[in-house]
Design a protein around this motif. Structure first.
Motif, short mmCIF file in Angstrom:
data_model
loop_
_atom_site.label_atom_id
_atom_site.label_comp_id
_atom_site.label_asym_id
_atom_site.label_seq_id
_atom_site.Cartn_x
_atom_site.Cartn_y
_atom_site.Cartn_z
N PHE A 197 40.42 57.69 33.47
CA PHE A 197 39.21 57.04 33.95
C PHE A 197 38.85 55.77 33.18
O PHE A 197 38.55 54.74 33.79
N PRO A 198 38.87 55.76 31.83
CA PRO A 198 38.54 54.51 31.13
C PRO A 198 39.48 53.37 31.49
O PRO A 198 39.05 52.22 31.68
N PHE A 199 40.79 53.68 31.59
CA PHE A 199 41.77 52.65 31.96
C PHE A 199 41.53 52.17 33.38
O PHE A 199 41.58 50.97 33.66
N TRP A 200 41.27 53.11 34.31
CA TRP A 200 41.01 52.75 35.69
C TRP A 200 39.74 51.91 35.79
O TRP A 200 39.71 50.90 36.51
N PHE A 201 38.72 52.30 35.07
CA PHE A 201 37.45 51.59 35.11
C PHE A 201 37.63 50.13 34.72
O PHE A 201 37.15 49.22 35.40
N ILE A 207 40.51 43.46 38.16
CA ILE A 207 41.00 43.01 39.47
C ILE A 207 39.85 42.54 40.35
O ILE A 207 39.98 41.55 41.09
N TYR A 208 38.73 43.24 40.27
CA TYR A 208 37.59 42.93 41.15
C TYR A 208 36.80 41.71 40.67
O TYR A 208 36.36 40.91 41.50
N ALA A 209 36.63 41.55 39.35
CA ALA A 209 35.70 40.54 38.86
C ALA A 209 36.29 39.56 37.85
O ALA A 209 36.16 38.35 38.02
N PHE A 210 36.95 40.07 36.81
CA PHE A 210 37.38 39.19 35.72
C PHE A 210 38.35 38.11 36.20
O PHE A 210 38.15 36.91 35.96
N LEU A 211 39.42 38.52 36.87
CA LEU A 211 40.41 37.55 37.33
C LEU A 211 39.86 36.59 38.38
O LEU A 211 40.07 35.38 38.28
N PRO A 212 39.15 37.08 39.42
CA PRO A 212 38.58 36.13 40.38
C PRO A 212 37.63 35.13 39.74
O PRO A 212 37.67 33.94 40.06
N THR A 270 28.48 38.14 39.73
CA THR A 270 29.57 38.99 39.25
C THR A 270 29.60 39.12 37.73
O THR A 270 29.97 40.19 37.21
N ILE A 271 29.23 38.08 37.01
CA ILE A 271 29.30 38.13 35.54
C ILE A 271 28.49 39.28 34.95
O ILE A 271 28.95 39.94 34.01
N PRO A 272 27.27 39.59 35.46
CA PRO A 272 26.57 40.77 34.91
C PRO A 272 27.39 42.05 35.03
O PRO A 272 27.34 42.90 34.13
N VAL A 277 30.75 46.30 32.35
CA VAL A 277 32.02 46.99 32.16
C VAL A 277 32.47 46.91 30.70
O VAL A 277 32.94 47.88 30.11
N ILE A 278 32.30 45.72 30.11
CA ILE A 278 32.74 45.52 28.73
C ILE A 278 31.90 46.35 27.76
O ILE A 278 32.41 46.95 26.81
N LEU A 279 30.60 46.40 28.00
CA LEU A 279 29.69 47.03 27.04
C LEU A 279 29.34 48.47 27.37
O LEU A 279 28.64 49.11 26.58
#
Length: 360
Positions: A197-201, A207-212, A270-272, A277-279
């Motif tokens: 789960f942590p890796f998937w999260f 894929i959804y936010a960081f790269l775009p 998207t940044i929020p 996710v990071i925190l």
């Protein structure tokens, strides 16, 4: 009532009339219940706001694009139409997931797996279409004479299929890791929860936010720089009194405004979610801190719904920032008088070079 039940259960277990020192009833302050109530409200009802705002707009967007493309369907028009369709599919799948979470209808393990797979894949696919669209616009600005060869409709279809298959492959683990618990909802299997789960999260968020977000920033910086360079070149190539020069500048300004508007709004929404996710795992140092957990849950709900809003507002951004799109919409739905500036082929030939098939 709860205390009485608890005491009864303890009496049966311990065979006495007093509670053991270790058994206490937790006290939740009013703020805890308020935070949970807001989180529940957002997770339950905000998707319907997105549906009401987004689905009609996305349908209208497709209709407008079809009418704008009667003579010739450009790659830009094609991408925008596909994006609108994918956004609507994403919203519908999110509503189905929402209703399954609310126990409005039953769903089995296979249903959970397909729901998660297509829901996450389409959500990421919509954002990646924005990347493709920005790449196409950059090519149209930087290499106007070659854009027709690089971005043909046949290649556009192939690129979309390839990206969708790639995203599907990334999310294919869902068919092994997701299940449905009768008393809960679709979730990760117990055996995979700790390790997967942590890796998937984090992977899904990347894929959804960081790269775009990263790609959109890079492409739009390159687009703006290319527009400035081509503008300087045309100042030497075209006469100051040439009407094509003014028309070209207007076209450049329209393309730049639309791209920057789409990108800035996407980043703002998207940044929020990226920050969350990071925190997420660092926000609460103690798992027993229920107040921190409630605040974290609210932060997670807010950022999720804000990010999902991206699937509902593209039509309105096109309308506000795309002059040609707005004029076609007003003409199609007879919302007011529409006037077009007639420009001869001789004066528009050079002005169309910088934007090539920019479309909107």
């Amino acid at each position: 009532m709860a205390n009485t039940t608890l005491q009864t259960l303890v009496k049966e277990m311990y065979g006495n009339t007093t509670l053991p020192p270790a058994v206490t009833t937790p006290f939740y302050p009013p703020e805890f219940h308020r935070l949970n109530a807001v989180s529940t409200f957002l997770n339950t009802f905000y998707i319907w706001v997105i549906f009401v705002i987004g689905c009609p707009g996305n349908v209208v967007c497709v209709v407008v694009i079809i009418n704008m493309s009667k003579q010739r369907l450009t790659t830009s028009f094609f991408y925008v139409a596909v994006l609108s369709i994918v956004d609507n599919l994403t919203i519908i799948l999110k509503i189905i997931e929402n209703q399954s979470r609310q126990m409005r209808f039953s769903i089995d393990e296979t249903g959970c797996q397909f729901l998660f797979f297509f829901g996450l894949t389409f959500a990421a696919f919509a954002n990646w279409i924005l990347i493709i669209l920005s790449a196409e616009r950059f090519t149209a600005v930087a290499f106007p004479m070659r854009v027709g060869l690089i971005w043909s409709l046949k290649k556009a279809v192939g690129i979309l299929v390839g990206v969708f298959l790639f995203l599907g492959l990334i999310h294919s683990h869902i068919f092994a890791t997701v299940t449905h618990y009768e008393s809960y909802t679709c979730t990760v299997k117990e055996t995979f929860h700790q390790h997967i789960f942590p890796f998937w999260f984090f992977t899904s968020a990347t894929i959804y936010a960081f790269l775009p977000a990263t790609c959109l920033i890079i492409f739009n910086i390159l687009i703006i720089l290319s527009l400035r360079r081509h503008s300087d070149q045309r100042q030497h190539m075209l006469s100051k009194c040439d009407p094509a020069q003014m028309e070209a500048r207007r076209q450049e300004r329209q393309v730049t405004i639309m791209l920057v508007t789409l990108s800035v709004v996407f980043l703002i929404l998207t940044i929020p979610r990226c920050v969350c996710v990071i925190l997420y795992n660092q926000l609460c140092s103690d798992d027993k801190d229920f107040m921190c957990d409630a605040r974290r849950g609210l932060f997670n709900a807010i950022t999720t719904q804000i990010a999902d809003t991206n699937h509902a507002i593209n039509f309105y951004l096109y309308f506000l920032s795309g002059r040609r799109f707005r004029k076609q919409f007003l003409k199609l739905f007879r919302c007011g008088p529409v006037t077009y500036t007639e420009v001869s082929n001789e004066t528009t030939h050079m002005s169309e070079i910088p934007i090539a098939e920019s479309g909107i």
